[in-house]
Scaffold this motif. Structure first.
Motif, PDB file in Angstrom:
ATOM      1  N   LEU A   1      44.906  45.728  38.586  1.00 23.86           N
ATOM      2  CA  LEU A   1      44.448  44.762  39.589  1.00 23.86           C
ATOM      3  C   LEU A   1      42.982  44.942  39.955  1.00 23.86           C
ATOM      4  O   LEU A   1      42.370  44.060  40.551  1.00 23.86           O
ATOM      5  CB  LEU A   1      45.266  44.915  40.883  1.00 23.86           C
ATOM      6  N   CYS A   2      42.416  46.119  39.648  1.00 24.34           N
ATOM      7  CA  CYS A   2      41.074  46.467  40.136  1.00 24.34           C
ATOM      8  C   CYS A   2      40.002  45.585  39.494  1.00 24.34           C
ATOM      9  O   CYS A   2      39.947  45.443  38.281  1.00 24.34           O
ATOM     10  CB  CYS A   2      40.790  47.938  39.840  1.00 24.34           C
ATOM     11  N   THR A   3      39.147  45.009  40.349  1.00 19.32           N
ATOM     12  CA  THR A   3      38.071  44.142  39.861  1.00 19.32           C
ATOM     13  C   THR A   3      36.725  44.864  39.841  1.00 19.32           C
ATOM     14  O   THR A   3      35.704  44.256  39.516  1.00 19.32           O
ATOM     15  CB  THR A   3      37.926  42.908  40.768  1.00 19.32           C
ATOM     16  N   GLY A   4      36.724  46.132  40.252  1.00 13.59           N
ATOM     17  CA  GLY A   4      35.471  46.892  40.245  1.00 13.59           C
ATOM     18  C   GLY A   4      34.512  46.514  41.353  1.00 13.59           C
ATOM     19  O   GLY A   4      33.309  46.765  41.253  1.00 13.59           O
ATOM     20  N   CYS A   5      35.027  45.939  42.445  1.00  5.72           N
ATOM     21  CA  CYS A   5      34.127  45.464  43.517  1.00  5.72           C
ATOM     22  C   CYS A   5      33.488  46.605  44.309  1.00  5.72           C
ATOM     23  O   CYS A   5      32.493  46.412  44.990  1.00  5.72           O
ATOM     24  CB  CYS A   5      34.897  44.549  44.469  1.00  5.72           C
ATOM     25  N   LYS A   6      34.072  47.783  44.256  1.00  9.14           N
ATOM     26  CA  LYS A   6      33.570  48.999  44.923  1.00  9.14           C
ATOM     27  C   LYS A   6      33.695  48.972  46.449  1.00  9.14           C
ATOM     28  O   LYS A   6      33.081  49.776  47.140  1.00  9.14           O
ATOM     29  CB  LYS A   6      32.124  49.300  44.532  1.00  9.14           C
ATOM     30  N   ALA A   7      34.476  48.053  46.988  1.00  7.68           N
ATOM     31  CA  ALA A   7      34.675  48.032  48.446  1.00  7.68           C
ATOM     32  C   ALA A   7      35.307  49.334  48.923  1.00  7.68           C
ATOM     33  O   ALA A   7      34.978  49.846  49.999  1.00  7.68           O
ATOM     34  CB  ALA A   7      35.554  46.846  48.828  1.00  7.68           C
ATOM     35  N   CYS A   8      36.199  49.912  48.107  1.00  7.24           N
ATOM     36  CA  CYS A   8      36.859  51.177  48.477  1.00  7.24           C
ATOM     37  C   CYS A   8      35.832  52.294  48.601  1.00  7.24           C
ATOM     38  O   CYS A   8      35.859  53.100  49.536  1.00  7.24           O
ATOM     39  CB  CYS A   8      37.921  51.544  47.448  1.00  7.24           C
ATOM     40  N   SER A   9      34.920  52.327  47.668  1.00  7.70           N
ATOM     41  CA  SER A   9      33.900  53.372  47.638  1.00  7.70           C
ATOM     42  C   SER A   9      32.941  53.222  48.828  1.00  7.70           C
ATOM     43  O   SER A   9      32.585  54.199  49.490  1.00  7.70           O
ATOM     44  CB  SER A   9      33.155  53.247  46.304  1.00  7.70           C
TER      45      SER A   9
ATOM     46  N   ARG B   1      34.821  57.135  43.938  1.00  6.95           N
ATOM     47  CA  ARG B   1      33.921  56.550  42.949  1.00  6.95           C
ATOM     48  C   ARG B   1      34.677  55.517  42.108  1.00  6.95           C
ATOM     49  O   ARG B   1      35.869  55.671  41.870  1.00  6.95           O
ATOM     50  CB  ARG B   1      33.331  57.643  42.049  1.00  6.95           C
ATOM     51  N   VAL B   2      33.948  54.490  41.681  1.00  6.34           N
ATOM     52  CA  VAL B   2      34.550  53.470  40.815  1.00  6.34           C
ATOM     53  C   VAL B   2      33.806  53.513  39.486  1.00  6.34           C
ATOM     54  O   VAL B   2      32.611  53.236  39.423  1.00  6.34           O
ATOM     55  CB  VAL B   2      34.466  52.066  41.451  1.00  6.34           C
ATOM     56  N   TYR B   3      34.517  53.909  38.454  1.00  6.87           N
ATOM     57  CA  TYR B   3      33.912  54.026  37.127  1.00  6.87           C
ATOM     58  C   TYR B   3      34.219  52.779  36.310  1.00  6.87           C
ATOM     59  O   TYR B   3      35.275  52.160  36.472  1.00  6.87           O
ATOM     60  CB  TYR B   3      34.479  55.247  36.386  1.00  6.87           C
TER      61      TYR B   3
ATOM     62  N   PHE C   1      37.931  51.879  37.174  1.00  5.02           N
ATOM     63  CA  PHE C   1      38.891  52.850  37.697  1.00  5.02           C
ATOM     64  C   PHE C   1      38.338  53.497  38.965  1.00  5.02           C
ATOM     65  O   PHE C   1      37.237  54.043  38.964  1.00  5.02           O
ATOM     66  CB  PHE C   1      39.185  53.926  36.646  1.00  5.02           C
ATOM     67  N   SER C   2      39.102  53.414  40.030  1.00  4.81           N
ATOM     68  CA  SER C   2      38.711  53.983  41.319  1.00  4.81           C
ATOM     69  C   SER C   2      39.409  55.329  41.513  1.00  4.81           C
ATOM     70  O   SER C   2      40.628  55.416  41.360  1.00  4.81           O
ATOM     71  CB  SER C   2      39.134  53.011  42.430  1.00  4.81           C
ATOM     72  N   ILE C   3      38.635  56.351  41.846  1.00  6.85           N
ATOM     73  CA  ILE C   3      39.235  57.683  41.998  1.00  6.85           C
ATOM     74  C   ILE C   3      38.504  58.481  43.082  1.00  6.85           C
ATOM     75  O   ILE C   3      37.283  58.361  43.242  1.00  6.85           O
ATOM     76  CB  ILE C   3      39.236  58.438  40.642  1.00  6.85           C
TER      77      ILE C   3
ATOM     78  N   THR D   1      40.898  48.804  52.781  1.00  5.91           N
ATOM     79  CA  THR D   1      39.762  47.938  52.435  1.00  5.91           C
ATOM     80  C   THR D   1      39.983  47.142  51.159  1.00  5.91           C
ATOM     81  O   THR D   1      39.471  46.032  51.033  1.00  5.91           O
ATOM     82  CB  THR D   1      38.493  48.803  52.236  1.00  5.91           C
ATOM     83  N   CYS D   2      40.701  47.690  50.208  1.00  4.45           N
ATOM     84  CA  CYS D   2      40.779  47.059  48.878  1.00  4.45           C
ATOM     85  C   CYS D   2      41.296  45.620  48.977  1.00  4.45           C
ATOM     86  O   CYS D   2      42.432  45.395  49.393  1.00  4.45           O
ATOM     87  CB  CYS D   2      41.682  47.872  47.956  1.00  4.45           C
ATOM     88  N   PRO D   3      40.478  44.647  48.597  1.00  5.74           N
ATOM     89  CA  PRO D   3      40.924  43.242  48.710  1.00  5.74           C
ATOM     90  C   PRO D   3      42.027  42.893  47.727  1.00  5.74           C
ATOM     91  O   PRO D   3      42.728  41.900  47.908  1.00  5.74           O
ATOM     92  CB  PRO D   3      39.642  42.443  48.392  1.00  5.74           C
ATOM     93  N   MET D   4      42.185  43.703  46.683  1.00  4.09           N
ATOM     94  CA  MET D   4      43.213  43.435  45.673  1.00  4.09           C
ATOM     95  C   MET D   4      44.508  44.189  45.969  1.00  4.09           C
ATOM     96  O   MET D   4      45.472  44.087  45.209  1.00  4.09           O
ATOM     97  CB  MET D   4      42.713  43.842  44.275  1.00  4.09           C
ATOM     98  N   ARG D   5      44.498  44.979  47.036  1.00  5.99           N
ATOM     99  CA  ARG D   5      45.649  45.854  47.358  1.00  5.99           C
ATOM    100  C   ARG D   5      45.994  46.720  46.142  1.00  5.99           C
ATOM    101  O   ARG D   5      47.177  46.908  45.789  1.00  5.99           O
ATOM    102  CB  ARG D   5      46.888  45.058  47.814  1.00  5.99           C
ATOM    103  N   ALA D   6      44.947  47.244  45.518  1.00  5.87           N
ATOM    104  CA  ALA D   6      45.144  48.033  44.291  1.00  5.87           C
ATOM    105  C   ALA D   6      45.382  49.513  44.585  1.00  5.87           C
ATOM    106  O   ALA D   6      45.722  50.269  43.676  1.00  5.87           O
ATOM    107  CB  ALA D   6      43.919  47.881  43.377  1.00  5.87           C
ATOM    108  N   ILE D   7      45.173  49.927  45.855  1.00  3.75           N
ATOM    109  CA  ILE D   7      45.362  51.346  46.203  1.00  3.75           C
ATOM    110  C   ILE D   7      46.473  51.459  47.240  1.00  3.75           C
ATOM    111  O   ILE D   7      46.479  50.724  48.228  1.00  3.75           O
ATOM    112  CB  ILE D   7      44.071  51.983  46.772  1.00  3.75           C
ATOM    113  N   GLU D   8      47.401  52.349  46.981  1.00  6.70           N
ATOM    114  CA  GLU D   8      48.433  52.679  47.969  1.00  6.70           C
ATOM    115  C   GLU D   8      48.444  54.186  48.138  1.00  6.70           C
ATOM    116  O   GLU D   8      47.843  54.918  47.360  1.00  6.70           O
ATOM    117  CB  GLU D   8      49.819  52.213  47.495  1.00  6.70           C
TER     118      GLU D   8
HETATM  119  S1  SF4 Z   1      40.278  49.666  43.875  1.00  6.70           S
HETATM  120 FE1  SF4 Z   1      40.102  47.732  45.049  1.00  6.70          FE
HETATM  121  S2  SF4 Z   1      38.312  48.015  46.411  1.00  6.70           S
HETATM  122 FE2  SF4 Z   1      38.203  49.607  44.793  1.00  6.70          FE
HETATM  123  S3  SF4 Z   1      36.896  48.678  43.203  1.00  6.70           S
HETATM  124 FE3  SF4 Z   1      39.024  48.211  42.653  1.00  6.70          FE
HETATM  125  S4  SF4 Z   1      39.417  46.183  43.559  1.00  6.70           S
HETATM  126 FE4  SF4 Z   1      37.552  46.969  44.540  1.00  6.70          FE
END
Ligand code: SF4
Ligand code: SF4
Length: 194
Positions: free
Chosen positions: A12-20, A37-39, A63-65, A145-152
């Motif tokens: 689901l991750c779009t790489g927007c970096k909002a989480c970071s 970090r978002v790689y 990938f967000s980690i 924060t994640c707009p995609m709800r990609a992190i739980e």
């Molecule tokens: S995990 Fe969510 S907030 Fe973080 S980069 Fe991906 S889509 Fe964006």
């Protein structure tokens, strides 16, 4: 102990970096220091065909980690002054800023690049799972924060029951090194080749 962990739905991750960015904001981190970090990963090429123009086999994913609050953390073992501890109730690994001497041995020891050295205060620090927010009944800031709800997040046992046991994708260190408390739904191009 009820070990906490993260779940990342990488597909689901779009790489927007909002989480970071939200993590950086919450922890008031200096330029160049990112607890989460978002790689991005890209491979492939555009290929000129002899008679049918150009075709491509490009693959890309994000990938967000952050810290994986590992079952066998290399960071705790590496610290010569005992500044890093694993909580006996929730398994969260934290660096005591009062005790840290800035040797950066944890920075070198962690296969995931989680501890970050702060040159301004001569200390290392990292994700503490927003334990202050969790104590107030709130979610870690990357999760909310994640707009995609990609992190739980939650008890790793429950996350594994729900989402499976994948804790390593293409390009990641072997999960046998520290037994990270992370579950991943990989992007279709990030799956490990069996
Ligand atoms: S995990 Fe969510 S907030 Fe973080 S980069 Fe991906 S889509 Fe964006
Ligand atoms: S991800 Fe790195 S810093 Fe976090 S617990 Fe594991 S070894 Fe330690």
């Amino acid at each position: 102990m009820v070990q906490l962990g993260f779940y990342i739905n990488q597909s689901l991750c779009t790489g927007c970096k909002a989480c970071s960015v939200s993590c950086k904001d919450k922890n008031n981190l200096h330029v160049g220091i990112n607890f989460r970090r978002v790689y991005s990963f890209e491979e492939g090429n555009f290929i000129q065909q002899p008679s049918s123009g150009i075709v491509q086999n490009v693959k890309a994913f994000y990938f967000s980690i952050a810290c994986n609050h590992c079952a066998q953390p290399k960071c705790t073992q590496s610290c010569p002054v005992g500044a890093i501890s694993k909580d006996k109730d929730n398994g969260v690994v934290t660096i005591d800023q009062e005790v840290c001497q800035g040797t950066q041995l944890c920075v070198k020891a962690c296969p995931y690049g989680a501890p970050q050295y702060n040159k301004k205060v001569f200390k290392s620090d990292k994700c503490d799972f927003c334990i202050d927010l969790q104590e107030k009944g709130e979610e870690p800031v990357c999760v909310s924060t994640c707009p995609m709800r990609a992190i739980e997040y939650g008890p790793i046992r429950e996350l594994r029951k729900k989402y499976g046991n994948v804790s390593q994708i293409k390009g990641m260190p072997s999960d046998s090194l520290t037994h990270p408390n992370i579950v991943i739904t990989p992007h279709r191009d990030a799956k490990m080749i069996q």
